[in-house]
Design an enzyme around this catalytic site. Sequence first.
Site, PDB file in Angstrom:
ATOM      1  N   ARG A 190     -23.069 -56.385  -2.481  1.00 41.68           N
ATOM      2  CA  ARG A 190     -24.211 -56.690  -3.345  1.00 41.68           C
ATOM      3  C   ARG A 190     -25.463 -56.697  -2.480  1.00 41.68           C
ATOM      4  O   ARG A 190     -25.402 -57.055  -1.295  1.00 41.68           O
ATOM      5  CB  ARG A 190     -24.044 -58.059  -4.020  1.00 41.68           C
ATOM      6  CG  ARG A 190     -23.013 -58.088  -5.154  1.00 41.68           C
ATOM      7  CD  ARG A 190     -23.497 -57.335  -6.396  1.00 41.68           C
ATOM      8  NE  ARG A 190     -22.523 -57.336  -7.486  1.00 41.68           N
ATOM      9  CZ  ARG A 190     -21.597 -56.404  -7.679  1.00 41.68           C
ATOM     10  NH1 ARG A 190     -21.488 -55.396  -6.835  1.00 41.68           N
ATOM     11  NH2 ARG A 190     -20.783 -56.476  -8.715  1.00 41.68           N
ATOM     12  N   GLU A 216     -31.876 -55.091  -8.131  1.00 45.70           N
ATOM     13  CA  GLU A 216     -31.552 -53.941  -8.985  1.00 45.70           C
ATOM     14  C   GLU A 216     -32.031 -54.178 -10.410  1.00 45.70           C
ATOM     15  O   GLU A 216     -32.027 -55.320 -10.859  1.00 45.70           O
ATOM     16  CB  GLU A 216     -30.036 -53.707  -8.976  1.00 45.70           C
ATOM     17  CG  GLU A 216     -29.550 -53.252  -7.624  1.00 45.70           C
ATOM     18  CD  GLU A 216     -28.039 -53.042  -7.583  1.00 45.70           C
ATOM     19  OE1 GLU A 216     -27.422 -52.922  -8.644  1.00 45.70           O
ATOM     20  OE2 GLU A 216     -27.500 -52.998  -6.480  1.00 45.70           O
ATOM     21  N   HIS A 267     -25.962 -47.791  -7.115  1.00 47.83           N
ATOM     22  CA  HIS A 267     -24.846 -48.690  -7.475  1.00 47.83           C
ATOM     23  C   HIS A 267     -23.735 -47.857  -8.136  1.00 47.83           C
ATOM     24  O   HIS A 267     -23.320 -48.145  -9.273  1.00 47.83           O
ATOM     25  CB  HIS A 267     -25.320 -49.809  -8.409  1.00 47.83           C
ATOM     26  CG  HIS A 267     -24.409 -51.015  -8.370  1.00 47.83           C
ATOM     27  ND1 HIS A 267     -24.865 -52.310  -8.406  1.00 47.83           N
ATOM     28  CD2 HIS A 267     -23.049 -51.099  -8.278  1.00 47.83           C
ATOM     29  CE1 HIS A 267     -23.832 -53.152  -8.365  1.00 47.83           C
ATOM     30  NE2 HIS A 267     -22.730 -52.435  -8.283  1.00 47.83           N
TER      31      HIS A 267
END
Lengths: 339, 339
Positions: free
Chosen positions: A258, A287, A305
């Site tokens: 992450r 994000e 991602h």
Amino acid sequence: MAANQNVKTSTTSSSIQQSQNILPNIFIHGPPKFSIFLQPNPSHNFHILNPSCLPPLHQFIATNPHHASSIHAILCTTLFPVNAEVLDLLPSLRLVCASTAGINHIDLAECKRRGIHVTDAGNTFSEDVADMAVGLLIDVSRKISVADSFLRRKLQHASWDFPLGSKLTGKKIGVVGMGRIGSEVATRLEAFSCKISYNSRNKKSSISYPFYSSVLELATNTNVLILCCALNDETRHIVNKQVMLALGKGGIIVNVGRGGLIDEKELLRCLIEGEIGGAGLDVFENEPHVPKELFSLDNVVLSPHAAVLTSESFNGISKVVEENLKAFFSNKPLITPVI
Amino acid sequence: MAANQNVKTSTTSSSIQQSQNILPNIFIHGPPKFSIFLQPNPSHNFHILNPSCLPPLHQFIATNPHHASSIHAILCTTLFPVNAEVLDLLPSLRLVCASTAGINHIDLAECKRRGIHVTDAGNTFSEDVADMAVGLLIDVSRKISVADSFLRRKLQHASWDFPLGSKLTGKKIGVVGMGRIGSEVATRLEAFSCKISYNSRNKKSSISYPFYSSVLELATNTNVLILCCALNDETRHIVNKQVMLALGKGGIIVNVGRGGLIDEKELLRCLIEGEIGGAGLDVFENEPHVPKELFSLDNVVLSPHAAVLTSESFNGISKVVEENLKAFFSNKPLITPVI
């Protein structure tokens, strides 16, 4: 314990279902494309309330207040938080099915307090994420994306002029988080004669690679850090300025965990000033925002991602979600329980 | 046999050296940057005539005709042929040191006829080329370069919208040419749980992977072809239209061998029309030219013949070239003899 709780709770759901003679409703809590990729097959155990994944939950409940109590489960993904505010909208919610391996977008404590079960992707994505981690590492080391871009923009033809990359074979690799994904990454990179070390919360007796109790120590002793751990209060900014300086000017960071695992401001500074050699980033701190400073750098490879974005993984997660839903509404143990 | 020939020939060279009391001259036959990367250390065994790698051989001999007979060895690379015309310029040539693993730019028959020895890169580049092959394969399968480009051009942000890629783990891989590079590729991809098969001139008793005697049969039974063989009359266009159609719409081709192994016109057609899934190309049929039709395709990754471009490999090949020169001019067996 989760299974026992599950039996108890899903019995309640089943009672609701039987007493009302209707199927329990499922709400898809995600972006529009989520439902295209992740659509459980029709079932006699449950009913998908918004198969087209629209409108958003708040809006749906505002315009259909009678459904607030009919939703017994939600399917969710990253960027769509499941926090107290969302849970307050759904008084009958008993199950949160995450389509992801990382579940930092779900307030687990709040779910637990309310007796709501949570499932994750289990092992569905581990291989794809590990493949992506290795792909990003080779790409950064060997300048593949930057070369592809140079060729297409005619800044380069196929000859000797391109700058030298860095060899991957034999490199010292530090895996941060030796869980399912970290183990798959290590297995792959061992075949490149890489020397694997790792950091995780605790040394694992089943793992023979050298263990470092701090990421700083791991960075000091390796050429590459690959971040595969979960994001939580203990791991936020686990890669900070000091760790990056310890990794050094030739060092490479790959992040398939992450974005919040890295202090992104410091990462940008280290990349721009050459304090580290490069980075392969599938995830970012805020994000879907990607820092624009990255766009002009030749020592980074950027991925949206996308570590789990394969048709095979999507078939896999659809099946896992469907099986969790079927199990839950048939009073059977969940397939991939978190709580 | 090569070593014996070598002893005989290098004795002759040594005699010339002693009789003239001067060092044998070496000419660097390559592009300007070649000499920056590949510069043997000063030696009391030989003298580099053009350390700055300029001017080109024809021009040098035209302006320095007295040196035609002083050049006893050349260092050469791809795109700089060593054919009869070049050999005619150098009547005293006894050794051609190629800096590459592929030596299709050297007329071996003509060298042999004239008693000229040839050395190649030996095993210097195998690991780097294998790393690049795996990197290109992951990149194509998982759309890494195209995603990186989309992000940088702001056609994409980090979220769900990107198209799905194809999983690498578990795929059926066909390696064409199971030599040093092919073996390294196979070892790496086995760690991704891939099923390896191969084609080569002959079945190898030391290799346990399934063998197919034709590339067509290999393509029929695999998802991916990785080309690692040498280019010669038997292997030119070994991947033709029929092979690509057999590989099929989801199939991927990775070429780290030579461009001429593939019928490039047919490859372009198959990529454009979706007859194959994608390609990772480090080499092209008419280098340094790269077909402009490739530049707009999202299912290819293009690399500028960069599979060996790492600082580690360049240190390695400098050492191999230097050791071959030292051995040759000290009447010792060559390190990496071809003939």
